[in-house]
Design a protein around this motif. Structure first.
Motif, short mmCIF file in Angstrom:
data_model
loop_
_atom_site.label_atom_id
_atom_site.label_comp_id
_atom_site.label_asym_id
_atom_site.label_seq_id
_atom_site.Cartn_x
_atom_site.Cartn_y
_atom_site.Cartn_z
N LYS A 177 43.78 37.00 50.46
CA LYS A 177 43.74 38.14 49.62
C LYS A 177 42.27 38.37 49.35
O LYS A 177 41.95 39.67 49.44
N ALA A 178 41.72 37.30 49.03
CA ALA A 178 40.19 37.60 48.62
C ALA A 178 39.34 38.43 49.69
O ALA A 178 38.35 39.01 49.45
N ALA A 179 39.66 37.51 50.89
CA ALA A 179 38.52 37.90 51.99
C ALA A 179 38.81 39.31 52.42
O ALA A 179 37.94 39.94 52.80
N GLY A 191 33.33 44.46 49.16
CA GLY A 191 31.96 44.01 49.20
C GLY A 191 32.24 42.74 48.18
O GLY A 191 33.30 42.50 47.50
N PRO A 192 31.52 41.83 48.32
CA PRO A 192 31.56 40.33 47.56
C PRO A 192 31.81 40.72 45.98
O PRO A 192 32.59 39.88 45.30
N LEU A 193 31.31 41.95 45.42
CA LEU A 193 31.32 42.02 44.06
C LEU A 193 32.96 42.32 43.70
O LEU A 193 33.51 42.32 42.49
N ALA A 194 33.72 42.38 44.72
CA ALA A 194 35.36 42.71 44.37
C ALA A 194 35.96 41.23 43.83
O ALA A 194 37.07 41.44 43.09
N LEU A 195 35.32 40.22 44.08
CA LEU A 195 35.77 39.02 43.72
C LEU A 195 35.70 38.83 42.20
O LEU A 195 36.43 38.13 41.63
N GLU A 196 34.74 39.36 41.65
CA GLU A 196 34.72 39.28 40.14
C GLU A 196 36.03 40.08 39.50
O GLU A 196 36.06 39.63 38.43
N LYS A 197 36.69 40.68 40.00
CA LYS A 197 37.82 41.46 39.32
C LYS A 197 38.93 40.51 39.73
O LYS A 197 40.33 40.73 39.09
N MET A 198 38.98 39.47 40.50
CA MET A 198 40.14 38.58 40.68
C MET A 198 40.36 37.52 39.91
O MET A 198 39.24 37.12 39.33
N LYS A 199 41.74 37.09 39.71
CA LYS A 199 41.89 35.99 38.88
C LYS A 199 42.44 34.92 39.61
O LYS A 199 43.74 34.84 39.99
N PRO A 200 41.56 33.87 40.19
CA PRO A 200 41.87 32.87 41.06
C PRO A 200 42.84 31.76 40.27
O PRO A 200 42.80 31.68 39.12
N GLY A 232 37.79 29.71 41.49
CA GLY A 232 37.00 30.76 40.65
C GLY A 232 35.57 30.45 40.82
O GLY A 232 34.52 31.57 40.91
N THR A 233 34.95 29.12 40.80
CA THR A 233 33.68 29.02 41.07
C THR A 233 33.16 29.51 42.63
O THR A 233 31.94 30.06 42.65
N ALA A 234 34.09 29.18 43.29
CA ALA A 234 33.60 29.58 44.72
C ALA A 234 33.54 31.08 44.94
O ALA A 234 32.69 31.65 45.66
N PHE A 235 34.58 31.89 44.24
CA PHE A 235 34.52 33.27 44.05
C PHE A 235 33.22 33.94 43.62
O PHE A 235 32.63 34.60 44.05
N GLN A 236 32.85 33.18 42.52
CA GLN A 236 31.68 33.50 41.74
C GLN A 236 30.23 33.46 42.54
O GLN A 236 29.55 34.02 42.60
#
Length: 260
Positions: A82-84, A91-100, A106-110
């Motif tokens: 889903k994150a991919a 783009g990568p900044l979309a991961l900041e909106k997600m709640k792992p 969460g560390t990986a997404f950041q």
């Protein structure tokens, strides 16, 4: 709740209690001094072998065998895909909106959102994963040591009871009951070690192994996102880490999602 642990303990206790009631009295198997010798002696000896902080962490962690659910690799992979997909579209900044679902993810997404190189992401996350595994193994080592010491302290309690019994041989009618009480410490030590401590350590070890595998999935998924790979390509690589049963479950849920 870990249903398997609850069922195992309840069934085991029922079997022990029923076997006692079929041939004797449950009250006869209760002796407070024996319990204190086994539990207190085991904990005291463990404090000699390990730092107090490690023993306290182990006692807290031992309770998690009842409540911590089984680690879900399929759920982890679905969250990563889903994150991919979000990274591929926005783009990568979309991961900041997600709640792992986990701190590690969460560390990986950041790290991906910060634009870190894939090799650096692997390095940072591997260090964190290895540190978590090391902490888990320390807790497991403490529990295994307690499982080793509990029967020994049960025997020590039995020896104490035998000495007290031998000092009071003037009353032959009291020898039988005194011998029974003396043997209870061995019973308590063996029961605690083989019913809770040793199986609990095995449960935590299995869980630490599954968590380690889960961390590998997150690391590979994060590296794929950092390289801006297609989610399908990431899925194929992640499935290589999974057993056939989890692969089938993942594919079944993907098919159900497409039909919906």
């Amino acid at each position: 709740m870990d249903l398997g642990t609850i069922i195992g303990i309840v069934v085991g206790l029922v079997l022990v209690v029923v076997s006692i009631l079929l041939s004797g009295s449950l009250v006869a198997f209760i002796d407070v001094p024996s319990i204190l010798i086994v539990i207190g002696g085991t904990i005291s000896a463990t404090l000699v072998a390990y730092p107090m902080s490690a023993v306290v962490r182990s006692m807290k962690a031992s309770m998690s065998i009842f409540f911590q659910p089984r680690i879900d690799h399929v759920g982890t992979v679905r969250e990563l895909l889903k994150a991919a997909d979000a990274v591929r579209k926005e783009g990568p900044l979309a991961l900041e909106k997600m709640k792992p679902p986990s701190e590690f993810m969460g560390t990986a997404f950041q790290l991906v959102a910060d634009g870190m190189r894939p090799e650096d992401i692997r390095h940072v996350l591997t260090i964190e994963a290895e540190a978590a595994y090391s902490r888990s193994m320390e807790v497991i080592g403490v529990m295994e040591k307690m499982a080793e010491l509990a029967p020994a302290w049960g025997m020590i309690g039995t020896l104490i009871g035998l000495v007290i019994m031998l000092l009071n041989l003037s009353d032959p009618s009291a020898i039988g009951p005194a011998m029974a009480v003396a043997l209870l410490t061995t019973f308590y030590g063996a029961l605690w070690a083989n019913f809770l401590l040793s199986p609990g350590a095995t449960k935590l070890e299995e869980r630490a192994g599954r968590q380690s595998e889960d961390f590998k999935l997150v690391i590979e998924g994060a590296m794929g996102m950092a390289r801006n790979e297609n989610p399908r390509q990431i899925q194929q690589r992640l499935m290589g880490f999974m057993p056939p049963s989890d692969r089938a479950e993942l594919q079944a849920k993907a098919m159900a999602k497409k039909k919906a």
